[in-house]
Scaffold this motif. Structure first.
Motif, PDB file in Angstrom:
ATOM      1  N   ALA A  64     -73.108 -71.092  14.283  1.00  0.00           N
ATOM      2  CA  ALA A  64     -72.329 -70.347  13.328  1.00  0.00           C
ATOM      3  C   ALA A  64     -73.017 -69.329  12.567  1.00  0.00           C
ATOM      4  O   ALA A  64     -72.713 -68.758  11.320  1.00  0.00           O
ATOM      5  N   ALA A 119     -78.396 -75.802  11.263  1.00  0.00           N
ATOM      6  CA  ALA A 119     -77.022 -75.514  11.030  1.00  0.00           C
ATOM      7  C   ALA A 119     -76.714 -74.229  11.981  1.00  0.00           C
ATOM      8  O   ALA A 119     -75.722 -74.029  12.505  1.00  0.00           O
ATOM      9  N   MET A 134     -70.938 -70.606   9.049  1.00  0.00           N
ATOM     10  CA  MET A 134     -71.826 -71.694   8.032  1.00  0.00           C
ATOM     11  C   MET A 134     -70.923 -71.926   6.828  1.00  0.00           C
ATOM     12  O   MET A 134     -70.924 -72.937   6.517  1.00  0.00           O
ATOM     13  N   SER A 159     -68.309 -74.460   6.988  1.00  0.00           N
ATOM     14  CA  SER A 159     -68.753 -75.508   7.686  1.00  0.00           C
ATOM     15  C   SER A 159     -68.240 -77.040   7.178  1.00  0.00           C
ATOM     16  O   SER A 159     -67.989 -77.871   7.842  1.00  0.00           O
ATOM     17  N   LEU A 193     -74.585 -75.939  14.533  1.00  0.00           N
ATOM     18  CA  LEU A 193     -73.163 -75.618  14.403  1.00  0.00           C
ATOM     19  C   LEU A 193     -72.657 -74.473  15.109  1.00  0.00           C
ATOM     20  O   LEU A 193     -71.458 -73.879  15.036  1.00  0.00           O
TER      21      LEU A 193
END
Length: 329
Positions: free
Chosen positions: A18, A12, A125, A128, A16
């Motif tokens: 993040a 993640a 996160m 998300s 992502l």
């Protein structure tokens, strides 16, 4: 890091983009001179790194950090005594288990409100799923600021300066950045002199679901800086790749940041069908420090040094291994 949490977190963070949330606020203590106060006030950000408007309190004595990269930066800036709560990863990584902790993915904003922090650092996160869990806090006037995870080293420097401006630690910040830049320039100079570039792949997650980094990521930038060639540098962002793709591209070096299997190097060396991959044949498979190559802050310099010495031990022989006597914080 426990197995069940390590994989989702590492992926993640990098997939992502993040893992870096923060926007600390100005820290004016009793020893601050009028001149310093004026400078801090003049430099106070009015928007966070995501572009959201923020109103920083005149004084920040209590901070909640919901991102390990931000927490580590705050510690570097001497803000440990300001932290009143952190995310669970920050507590685990940086020895802050004595503080109240919050789940990064499902933060208890009601409990955060009870703690009454002057400033809360957030990470993408936490949002998300698409919803902003911190909206209730913003609605009641809590200063909540966000920093998207940096995709480049330059962005990391700007994030660090942003945090420092928010907490009134610009002088310390510039000293840290000056040292970082000095070491980075030294590594880059060596990297620029390397003619026979080794072809490298970095495994963020291991087989059968291999994830790696392509162009437009700070991981790719780090490899290029030390004179290495990313075998997936022609592809964009963080991506899933097949074992067949890696075998076909035949990397000279394999770096793994996987920390959720018992022996990730042995796992790679023992894969069926990888017996003729150059990195496996020559034993050039290495485990890098996960935090140092995934948390987007000034500590990536340690990750760059470690990777450089693994890929080109002779060229970087004069560079100190930051993990030679144990893991750096």
């Amino acid at each position: 890091m426990k197995m069940l949490k390590a994989l989702p977190f590492a992926l993640a963070v990098l997939l992502l983009m993040a893992l870096a949330g923060c926007a600390p606020a100005e820290n004016v203590d009793a020893n601050t001179t009028p001149q310093q106060t004026q400078r801090v006030s003049a430099d106070r950000p009015e928007t966070d790194r995501s572009g959201n408007p923020i109103t920083l309190p005149d004084r920040v004595d209590s901070i909640i950090s919901m991102a390990p990269s931000a927490t580590q930066t705050l510690l570097d800036l001497g803000m440990k005594d300001k932290l009143i709560a952190v995310d669970t990863y920050s507590a685990m990584y940086f020895g802050l288990e004595d503080l109240p902790t919050f789940d990064m993915m499902e933060p208890d904003t009601e409990q955060m409100a009870v703690l009454g922090a002057d400033l809360i650092f957030t990470t993408g996160m936490s949002a998300s799923s698409g919803a902003d869990p911190f909206k209730p806090l913003r609605d009641i006037g809590v200063c909540v600021a966000d920093i998207p995870s940096a995709s480049s080293i330059d962005a990391m420097l700007e994030d660090t300066r942003f945090i420092a401006a928010c907490v009134g630690a610009q002088e310390t910040c510039e000293e840290l950045i000056a040292q970082f830049q000095k070491e980075l320039d030294q590594l880059s100079d060596i990297g620029a002199s390397i003619q026979d570039k080794k072809r490298v792949v970095v495994e963020i997650a291991c087989a059968p679901d291999i994830y790696t980094a392509g162009s437009g990521t700070f991981m790719n930038e780090m490899l290029a800086m030390i004179g290495a060639e990313n075998i997936f540098g022609d592809q964009e962002g963080y991506l899933a790749v097949t074992e067949e793709a890696v075998i076909t591209l035949n990397p000279d070096v394999i770096l793994t940041m996987v920390d959720y299997v018992e022996d990730p190097v042995a796992e790679i060396m023992g894969r069926t069908g990888w017996e003729h991959v150059a990195a496996v044949v020559n034993g050039d498979v290495y485990l890098v420090n996960t935090n140092a190559v995934s948390l987007p802050n000034l500590h990536v310099i340690d990750g760059i040094k470690q990777m450089a010495k693994m890929i080109y031990p002779d060229a970087y022989a004069g560079i100190e291994d930051p993990f030679a006597s144990g893991e750096a914080a």
